[in-house]
Design an enzyme around this catalytic site. Structure first.
Site, PDB file in Angstrom:
ATOM      1  N   SER A 171      -3.216 -12.206   4.046  1.00  0.00           N
ATOM      2  CA  SER A 171      -3.535 -12.112   2.622  1.00  0.00           C
ATOM      3  C   SER A 171      -2.450 -12.738   1.758  1.00  0.00           C
ATOM      4  O   SER A 171      -2.741 -13.315   0.703  1.00  0.00           O
ATOM      5  CB  SER A 171      -3.780 -10.656   2.216  1.00  0.00           C
ATOM      6  OG  SER A 171      -2.673  -9.845   2.521  1.00  0.00           O
ATOM      7  N   LYS A 207       0.800  -1.222   0.000  1.00  0.00           N
ATOM      8  CA  LYS A 207       0.000   0.000   0.000  1.00  0.00           C
ATOM      9  C   LYS A 207       0.835   1.275   0.000  1.00  0.00           C
ATOM     10  O   LYS A 207       0.319   2.362  -0.302  1.00  0.00           O
ATOM     11  CB  LYS A 207      -0.949   0.002   1.200  1.00  0.00           C
ATOM     12  CG  LYS A 207      -1.969  -1.119   1.185  1.00  0.00           C
ATOM     13  CD  LYS A 207      -2.996  -0.936   0.085  1.00  0.00           C
ATOM     14  CE  LYS A 207      -4.146  -1.911   0.251  1.00  0.00           C
ATOM     15  NZ  LYS A 207      -5.222  -1.674  -0.726  1.00  0.00           N
TER      16      LYS A 207
END
Length: 320
Positions: free
Chosen positions: A281, A48
């Site tokens: 994830s 991110k």
């Protein structure tokens, strides 16, 4: 050769390494090539950071962000950490709005980087560590309220095309270059859909035959059109059971599902067999890729992103 001295930590975002996971593939009896791109090597320990930098730089270029203006965004922690880093360097006050259901390491890291962290209570019946779409909607309401009150810039990761472009012209191109174009398939656990869409666009521009698979929680496979039987799961940062404008069905070659337990198993296997300390994830991506190598992609080369660091999950049961 030593790397150059950087003008700021922002220049350390991107250009992450890729690892061929032969030890894991051998242990699991997989036929084919398995490659993990170490996005946790970014300064904020996740993929991110890339979108945080791109959203702020694009907003500066367009004039949507003024000097000294408050930046606000909802986050599960990773985008907020990236924005905290970028805003610290560039001199913008940053407010992260996050559900109390996310791991507290993330809130502490953002606060340490100078962010104001606003924690939102979960919906009745939600479990700590399992953030649902309903929980995210409560965070969204609070983020919107703060933006209105402060006339702030909303770094909206679910809506700003900067999210996709960061991966299309960064991550996806790196995947192609690092593998020499020897990619048959790409799998990605979907949060905002930005990394999937950006990487899929980049890869398919080079070779339209590359298959790109969306990964979702098995109880919340909303994008695949399945019934959501339990919106609460442990794979933080995605599987929110909501429409995602970045996901173009034309880019999707298949939908895969993993359970919370399978995601945890994958993350622990990365740590134990490859020395890669990652989160839920990343484990989901690995488990989905392994399933393909046992089936329809047997003998092929599959790449996935190691999305973030296991350091962000030490308060959860992932590594206990």
């Amino acid at each position: 050769m030593m790397n150059m001295v950087l003008d700021s930590v922002l220049q350390a975002i991107g250009s992450t390494h890729m690892v061929r996971l032969d030890r894991l593939a051998s242990e699991w009896g997989l036929s084919g090539g398995l490659f993990g791109k170490l996005e946790y090597l970014n300064p904020g320990f996740s993929k991110k950071d890339r979108i945080a930098l791109r959203m702020i730089e694009d907003a500066e270029a367009s004039g949507d962000l003024s000097p000294g203006q408050n930046v606000v965004e909802l986050t599960s922690g990773n985008t907020g950490t990236g924005l905290a880093i970028v805003c610290a360097v560039k001199g913008y006050p940053f407010t992260a709005v996050m559900s109390r259901g996310n791991s507290m390491e993330r809130a502490r890291m953002m606060a340490s980087l100078g962010a104001e962290v606003v924690l939102v209570e979960q919906a009745p019946g939600s479990q700590r560590g399992q953030v649902s779409g309903i929980d995210l909607a409560l965070v969204e309401e609070e983020a919107q309220r703060i933006v209105r009150e402060r006339n702030a810039f909303r770094a909206d990761q679910f809506a700003l095309e900067s999210n996709v472009r960061a991966h299309e012209f960064g991550t996806g191109e790196e995947l192609w270059e690092q593998t020499g174009g020897r990619i048959d398939a790409f799998v990605d656990f979907v949060g905002t859909g930005g990394s999937f869409a950006g990487c899929a666009r980049a890869l398919k521009k080079h070779n339209p035959s590359i298959r790109c698979y969306v990964v979702e929680p098995d109880t919340a496979a909303f994008l695949a059109g399945r019934e959501v039987t339990n919106a609460n799961h442990k794979i933080q940062g995605g599987g929110y059971s909501r429409d995602l404008p970045f996901i173009d069905p034309a880019l999707v070659d298949g939908y895969l599902t993993v359970s919370s337990g399978e995601a945890a198993e994958g993350a622990r296997a990365l740590a134990r067999l490859e020395g890669i300390f990652a989160g839920f994830s990343s484990g989901a991506n690995l488990h989905a890729a392994a399933g393909l190598l046992r089936g329809k992609e047997r003998g092929k080369n599959i790449v996935f992103l190691v999305c973030d660091s296991g350091l962000k999950y030490l308060s959860t049961d992932l590594y206990r």
